[in-house]
Design a protein around this motif. Sequence first.
Motif, PDB file in Angstrom:
ATOM      1  N   ILE A 265       0.821  -1.220   0.000  1.00  0.00           N
ATOM      2  CA  ILE A 265       0.000   0.000   0.000  1.00  0.00           C
ATOM      3  C   ILE A 265       0.854   1.268   0.000  1.00  0.00           C
ATOM      4  CG2 ILE A 265      -1.858  -1.177   1.227  1.00  0.00           C
ATOM      5  CD1 ILE A 265      -1.046   0.360   3.754  1.00  0.00           C
ATOM      6  N   GLY A 266       2.188   1.101   0.002  1.00  0.00           N
ATOM      7  CA  GLY A 266       3.058   2.257   0.156  1.00  0.00           C
ATOM      8  C   GLY A 266       3.852   2.638  -1.071  1.00  0.00           C
ATOM      9  N   THR A 267       3.456   2.167  -2.243  1.00  0.00           N
ATOM     10  CA  THR A 267       4.246   2.486  -3.441  1.00  0.00           C
ATOM     11  C   THR A 267       4.058   3.937  -3.871  1.00  0.00           C
ATOM     12  OG1 THR A 267       2.440   1.606  -4.792  1.00  0.00           O
ATOM     13  CG2 THR A 267       4.275   0.118  -4.287  1.00  0.00           C
ATOM     14  N   GLY A 268       2.849   4.475  -3.676  1.00  0.00           N
ATOM     15  CA  GLY A 268       2.614   5.861  -4.049  1.00  0.00           C
ATOM     16  C   GLY A 268       3.027   6.832  -2.961  1.00  0.00           C
ATOM     17  N   PRO A 354     -13.595  16.400  -5.595  1.00  0.00           N
ATOM     18  CA  PRO A 354     -12.148  16.228  -5.780  1.00  0.00           C
ATOM     19  C   PRO A 354     -11.853  14.861  -6.372  1.00  0.00           C
ATOM     20  CG  PRO A 354     -12.655  17.049  -3.573  1.00  0.00           C
ATOM     21  CD  PRO A 354     -13.946  16.644  -4.181  1.00  0.00           C
ATOM     22  N   ALA A 355     -10.666  14.719  -6.953  1.00  0.00           N
ATOM     23  CA  ALA A 355     -10.259  13.433  -7.518  1.00  0.00           C
ATOM     24  C   ALA A 355     -10.189  12.376  -6.432  1.00  0.00           C
ATOM     25  CB  ALA A 355      -8.904  13.578  -8.203  1.00  0.00           C
ATOM     26  N   ILE A 356     -10.372  11.134  -6.835  1.00  0.00           N
ATOM     27  CA  ILE A 356     -10.312  10.037  -5.883  1.00  0.00           C
ATOM     28  C   ILE A 356      -8.961  10.027  -5.158  1.00  0.00           C
ATOM     29  CG2 ILE A 356      -9.468   8.357  -7.586  1.00  0.00           C
ATOM     30  CD1 ILE A 356     -11.228   6.243  -6.145  1.00  0.00           C
ATOM     31  N   ARG A 357      -9.009   9.774  -3.856  1.00  0.00           N
ATOM     32  CA  ARG A 357      -7.791   9.725  -3.063  1.00  0.00           C
ATOM     33  C   ARG A 357      -7.315   8.274  -2.958  1.00  0.00           C
ATOM     34  NH1 ARG A 357     -10.953  13.069   0.838  1.00  0.00           N
ATOM     35  NH2 ARG A 357     -10.919  15.191   0.011  1.00  0.00           N
ATOM     36  N   ASP A 358      -6.270   8.078  -2.204  1.00  0.00           N
ATOM     37  CA  ASP A 358      -5.676   6.753  -2.033  1.00  0.00           C
ATOM     38  C   ASP A 358      -6.769   5.726  -1.707  1.00  0.00           C
ATOM     39  OD1 ASP A 358      -4.212   4.516  -1.378  1.00  0.00           O
ATOM     40  OD2 ASP A 358      -3.126   5.444   0.295  1.00  0.00           O
ATOM     41  N   PRO A 359      -6.978   4.728  -2.560  1.00  0.00           N
ATOM     42  CA  PRO A 359      -8.053   3.767  -2.332  1.00  0.00           C
ATOM     43  C   PRO A 359      -7.679   2.614  -1.414  1.00  0.00           C
ATOM     44  CG  PRO A 359      -7.002   3.291  -4.416  1.00  0.00           C
ATOM     45  CD  PRO A 359      -6.297   4.494  -3.853  1.00  0.00           C
ATOM     46  N   PHE A 374      -2.663   1.957   9.173  1.00  0.00           N
ATOM     47  CA  PHE A 374      -1.572   2.536   8.376  1.00  0.00           C
ATOM     48  C   PHE A 374      -1.962   3.935   7.913  1.00  0.00           C
ATOM     49  CE2 PHE A 374      -0.573  -1.931   8.077  1.00  0.00           C
ATOM     50  CZ  PHE A 374       0.816  -1.963   8.057  1.00  0.00           C
ATOM     51  N   ALA A 375      -0.986   4.846   7.977  1.00  0.00           N
ATOM     52  CA  ALA A 375      -1.207   6.217   7.526  1.00  0.00           C
ATOM     53  C   ALA A 375       0.125   6.846   7.157  1.00  0.00           C
ATOM     54  CB  ALA A 375      -1.917   7.027   8.605  1.00  0.00           C
ATOM     55  N   LYS A 376       0.101   8.114   6.778  1.00  0.00           N
ATOM     56  CA  LYS A 376       1.298   8.770   6.271  1.00  0.00           C
ATOM     57  C   LYS A 376       2.350   9.013   7.341  1.00  0.00           C
ATOM     58  CE  LYS A 376      -0.732  13.360   6.841  1.00  0.00           C
ATOM     59  NZ  LYS A 376      -1.110  14.622   6.165  1.00  0.00           N
ATOM     60  N   GLN A 564       9.351  -5.997   1.722  1.00  0.00           N
ATOM     61  CA  GLN A 564       8.515  -4.816   1.503  1.00  0.00           C
ATOM     62  C   GLN A 564       8.421  -4.435   0.030  1.00  0.00           C
ATOM     63  OE1 GLN A 564       9.069  -2.138   5.536  1.00  0.00           O
ATOM     64  NE2 GLN A 564      10.611  -1.973   3.965  1.00  0.00           N
ATOM     65  N   GLY A 565       9.530  -4.623  -0.709  1.00  0.00           N
ATOM     66  CA  GLY A 565       9.536  -4.261  -2.117  1.00  0.00           C
ATOM     67  C   GLY A 565       9.515  -2.765  -2.369  1.00  0.00           C
ATOM     68  N   LEU A 566      10.011  -1.992  -1.405  1.00  0.00           N
ATOM     69  CA  LEU A 566      10.026  -0.539  -1.539  1.00  0.00           C
ATOM     70  C   LEU A 566      11.437   0.017  -1.663  1.00  0.00           C
ATOM     71  CD1 LEU A 566       7.411   0.337   1.258  1.00  0.00           C
ATOM     72  CD2 LEU A 566       7.024   0.344  -1.229  1.00  0.00           C
ATOM     73  N   GLY A 567      12.384  -0.844  -1.954  1.00  0.00           N
ATOM     74  CA  GLY A 567      13.775  -0.413  -1.941  1.00  0.00           C
ATOM     75  C   GLY A 567      14.278  -0.339  -0.507  1.00  0.00           C
ATOM     76  N   GLY A 568      15.352   0.386  -0.297  1.00  0.00           N
ATOM     77  CA  GLY A 568      15.915   0.508   1.045  1.00  0.00           C
ATOM     78  C   GLY A 568      17.221   1.260   1.002  1.00  0.00           C
ATOM     79  N   ASN A 569      17.709   1.575   2.170  1.00  0.00           N
ATOM     80  CA  ASN A 569      18.876   2.430   2.254  1.00  0.00           C
ATOM     81  C   ASN A 569      19.720   2.045   3.453  1.00  0.00           C
ATOM     82  OD1 ASN A 569      20.583   4.731   2.127  1.00  0.00           O
ATOM     83  ND2 ASN A 569      18.924   5.833   1.103  1.00  0.00           N
ATOM     84  N   ILE A 570      20.965   1.720   3.217  1.00  0.00           N
ATOM     85  CA  ILE A 570      21.887   1.379   4.294  1.00  0.00           C
ATOM     86  C   ILE A 570      23.067   2.335   4.246  1.00  0.00           C
ATOM     87  CG2 ILE A 570      23.452  -0.379   5.229  1.00  0.00           C
ATOM     88  CD1 ILE A 570      21.595  -2.519   4.123  1.00  0.00           C
TER      89      ILE A 570
END
Length: 698
Positions: A265-268, A354-359, A374-376, A564-570
Amino acid sequence: MTAQTRLLESRWDDEHAATLDEPGKLLYRSNLLGADKRITNYGGGNTSAKVMEIDPLSGQTVKVLWVKGSGGDVGTIKIDGFATLYQDKLEALKGIYQGVADEDRMVGFLPHCTFNLNPRAASIDTPLHGFVPFTHVDHMHPDAIIAIAASKNSRELTAKIFGSEIGWLPWRRPGFQLGLDLEAFVKANPAAKGVVLESHGLFTWADDAKDCYLLTLEIINKAIAWFAKETEGKTIFGGAVSKALPAEERRAIAARLMPEIRGRIGTGERKLGHFDDQDAVLEFVNSKSLQPLGALGTSCPDHFLRTKIRPLIVDFDPAKPDVDAVLVGLDKALEAYRADYTRYYEACRHDNSPAIRDPNPVIFLVPGVGMFSFAKDKATARIAGEFYVNAINVMRGASTVSEYQGLPEQEAFDIEYWLLEEAKLQRMPKPKSLAGRVAIVTGGAGGIGRATADRLMAEGACVVLADIDADALDRTVADFRKRHGADAVRSAQLDVTREDAVIKAFAETCVEFGGADILVSNAGIASSAPVEDTTLAMWDKNISILATGYFLVSREAFRLFRRQGLGGNIVFVASKNGLASSPNASAYCTAKAAEIHLARCLALEGADAGIRVNTVNPDAVLRGSKIWTGEWREQRAASSKIEVDDLEEHYRKRSMLKLNVFPEDIAEAIYFLASDLSAKSTGNIINVDAGNAQSFPR
């Protein structure tokens, strides 16, 4: 006695209240009411007082409405959080009001009523308070009252419980017309002390601040006591069909599921998670009514604005706990939720919506385990969970004594996508550069670790401070909570050389925040001795902490990042000594060189998954550093044939730039590598040593 049946107690202090003016009493009353989530949820509810003030323009005494400003929270509000409006100007707006279709336009006139140039924006609830002809007004969202308001026969229940003392009004979206409705009700029912708003909450009023506060408690307590009596011995939520797993197993399942959900749910927009397995949650998720009540959605507007209209119920059987099966079906479940949310949007939208928000869902309910939200950011995720607990309490009461009803989809949509709500969202400040990201910082209680955590949190990241020194860790976390807020920081006492401890620390991070995005590997020691005097124990300790320890935390980070599939940083905090040899420090220099080469290897392995690995090489960072507080400082001074007190000046003069290097300097380089500022860099080294030709990377 449970939280649902325990009565509220007055916390009003007459001696303290006697020292306050009327705005001060309003603030005092507001903070008392907002301190108990059974009275109102975070950011929900409103309070007001009509106060006689001297008009700075005319010098005349005028009536001024003090009311909680837009976006505030009564529990934490300060005096500058209240909007102030001329009461006569607010009343005059009735003359230009043209009916329900004109409500949004009326909001634009509220600033014209501002008293004394107060910059605090008035909220949409202002007419609800201004038009009630009493000095003090409370509007709260108590679970016990909303359970009445959300019942199918809420009007009859209100009359049964309160008689003529409290009235009832049908559902209407907050705004100018509802303010007029309240005014009309009070005029028609002069003896009434308040009103229940269908599917919304409670209004109470009085002409004295203390009387209003006590009345609010009294009405809520009547509802609590009535529900306690009516529900005693009754089956709640249709009874249990699942059994809660042991607490340790619940957290283990959360640690596995939350990063998988977060990645999907966190790709965008990156999301942070919150886990809740309190008794009220477990009672609901294990119940027969979970599916039908969950599908109905929440009722109170404040609830679904935070939680979305309904949750995603995860298909999980705690009697046969198969997490792998859940993961297999997770994509399909999320796809179905997004499709239903899109259907809801398309069916209810207006031409100017308004345009549709995060579904994606905000609330995930897992039988036998609990609730994920989950939230921002962490605070918003936690608060969303708190709101859904409020919704659970409402459904509990309403479904036990009556039939619970959620707000109709069109009404829910008209609030969620209200143009005024959209305008409020557009006014929100731009997210900070690391918003929605979680960093694990080892050696977090030392000078560089502490400065790094501070820098990352300042940019919006949540941080898990990991350190072997429990006392230093506690002090550091306590300080950060005061400065950055309790939601931003967690701690893990961690020996990086212990594989089981590293695995546990990452699992706890997943439970606390939903996952992680950044690892700053900074745990360190230092030793100095000629090679012939270097013991095997000294050698092993350096290699164990500085090489093996870095390997263990990196391996666990890679495992999590790939899930997670969101990349990462070390980011490795190595040393100038990893590139430039020093006499009498063979164990330390060799271990630091191993760190640098490990980082290069990991950069190669992680690139395909968007995992970046970089290194910062400090030199001579004495201030706040643990490794410079013991023998290392004395040994390096002896090696350079100078006094210990002269060491910092010695290193400054030795540098090419003739500058000292401080923890904050290292933290700035780490932030650069951990942020998107360096999005196209991996396998790199940044020296922060004020210049040392020997350590130039080659």
